[in-house]
Design an enzyme around this catalytic site. Structure first.
Site, PDB file in Angstrom:
ATOM      1  N   ASP A  34      33.206  39.285  36.006  1.00 19.09           N
ATOM      2  CA  ASP A  34      33.113  38.140  36.921  1.00 19.09           C
ATOM      3  C   ASP A  34      31.885  37.306  36.589  1.00 19.09           C
ATOM      4  O   ASP A  34      30.758  37.723  36.840  1.00 19.09           O
ATOM      5  CB  ASP A  34      33.030  38.660  38.361  1.00 19.09           C
ATOM      6  CG  ASP A  34      34.355  39.229  38.808  1.00 19.09           C
ATOM      7  OD1 ASP A  34      35.344  38.478  38.787  1.00 19.09           O
ATOM      8  OD2 ASP A  34      34.412  40.422  39.148  1.00 19.09           O
ATOM      9  N   ASP A 174      43.069  39.611  42.590  1.00 22.87           N
ATOM     10  CA  ASP A 174      41.660  39.982  42.517  1.00 22.87           C
ATOM     11  C   ASP A 174      41.014  39.821  43.893  1.00 22.87           C
ATOM     12  O   ASP A 174      40.987  38.721  44.444  1.00 22.87           O
ATOM     13  CB  ASP A 174      40.987  39.039  41.501  1.00 22.87           C
ATOM     14  CG  ASP A 174      39.534  39.332  41.253  1.00 22.87           C
ATOM     15  OD1 ASP A 174      39.018  40.335  41.753  1.00 22.87           O
ATOM     16  OD2 ASP A 174      38.913  38.528  40.525  1.00 22.87           O
TER      17      ASP A 174
HETATM   18  C1  DX5 Z   1      35.198  38.130  43.490  1.00 22.11           C
HETATM   19  C2  DX5 Z   1      35.511  38.749  42.155  1.00 22.11           C
HETATM   20  C3  DX5 Z   1      36.242  40.062  42.157  1.00 22.11           C
HETATM   21  C4  DX5 Z   1      35.613  41.208  42.850  1.00 22.11           C
HETATM   22  C5  DX5 Z   1      36.599  42.346  43.018  1.00 22.11           C
HETATM   23  O1  DX5 Z   1      34.632  36.865  43.278  1.00 22.11           O
HETATM   24  O2  DX5 Z   1      36.308  37.842  41.399  1.00 22.11           O
HETATM   25  O3  DX5 Z   1      36.573  40.431  40.822  1.00 22.11           O
HETATM   26  O4  DX5 Z   1      34.511  41.741  42.195  1.00 22.11           O
HETATM   27  O5  DX5 Z   1      36.853  42.446  44.306  1.00 22.11           O
HETATM   28  P1  DX5 Z   1      36.645  43.805  45.124  1.00 22.11           P
HETATM   29  O6  DX5 Z   1      35.225  44.227  44.976  1.00 22.11           O
HETATM   30  O7  DX5 Z   1      36.991  43.368  46.516  1.00 22.11           O
HETATM   31  O8  DX5 Z   1      37.628  44.787  44.570  1.00 22.11           O
HETATM   32 ZN    ZN Z   2      37.228  38.413  39.362  1.00 22.32          ZN
END
Ligand code: DX5
Ligand code: ZN
Length: 219
Positions: A34, A174
């Site tokens: 990310d 995601d």
């Molecule tokens: C949020 C990101 C995600 C996040 C994953 O901006 O794009 O990839 O890290 O989400 P969780 O931690 O909720 O699984």
């Molecule tokens: Zn992401």
């Protein structure tokens, strides 16, 4: 290809290498990175040097999710860093098709990302050009948020459009993914699940991955 792409956003970065080793020994072949610029989203994460560092030590394929305002400026750096897949937000509007073509011209997979409150028809002109569409199931910028329920309906509608167009484009989701929503998302048409917090809250990755996979197959 394993349909679970772990996001490292919520990891303890001091222990990143051991976490990646753990993924490596549990049949994970893609890592989701990310990339946040503090402008498109209210956070800064890490940049292309982290992509290169992971790539130099591990065999994972790298899926770079660019949450940045000017993807056209940064895409070349993420291509050079060793990313295998690159996605950027369709809300950036500028040069969407050029960016897709630039990524694909370098033999990488190209994706576009849509936020939970953006009307889905903004994606339609690109369905035959992209390799994947990332449907955000939280607002981007933070890990650990609660899954937005309307996502499944958006997935279903986008999948219908992909079928109508005869495209081979994959659907990725995601944000807030866990064992209570993964089955429903799979049924709605999701191909790839990005999972961060749910994996980091687990003290046994193998068991957690197995429980996720069993939910997907309806066991
Ligand atoms: C949020 C990101 C995600 C996040 C994953 O901006 O794009 O990839 O890290 O989400 P969780 O931690 O909720 O699984
Ligand atoms: Zn992401």
């Amino acid at each position: 290809m394993n349909s679970i792409f772990p996001s490292i956003l919520s990891t303890n970065y001091f222990n990143l290498e051991s976490k990646l080793n753990e993924f490596n020994s549990n049949s994970i072949d893609f890592i989701h990175l990310d990339i946040m610029d503090g402008h498109f989203v209210d956070n800064i994460s890490f940049g292309q040097r982290v992509v290169s560092a992971i790539k130099s030590k591990f065999k994972f394929k790298i899926d770079s999710h660019l949450m940045i305002s000017n993807p056209e400026k940064m895409i070349p750096k993420f291509i050079n860093s060793g990313s295998d897949w690159i996605s950027f937000h369709v809300e950036t509007k500028n040069k969407v098709r050029e960016n897709i073509l630039n990524i694909k011209d370098h033999n990488l997979k190209a994706g576009i990302v849509i936020n939970p409150d953006t009307p889905i028809d903004i994606l339609f002109p690109y369905i035959n050009d992209v390799d994947y569409i990332l449907i955000m199931s939280v607002f981007p910028g933070y890990g650990g948020q609660e899954f937005i329920d309307s996502t499944a309906d958006r997935v279903f509608k986008i999948k219908e459009r992909i079928k109508y167009e005869g495209s081979s484009c994959l659907i990725q989701v995601d944000g807030g993914i866990n064992t209570s929503n993964i089955g429903m998302l799979k049924d709605a048409g999701v191909d790839i699940f990005v999972i961060g917090t749910f994996l980091y809250n687990s003290d046994n990755i193998k068991k957690t991955l197995n429980s996720i996979l069993s939910r997907m197959s309806g066991v």
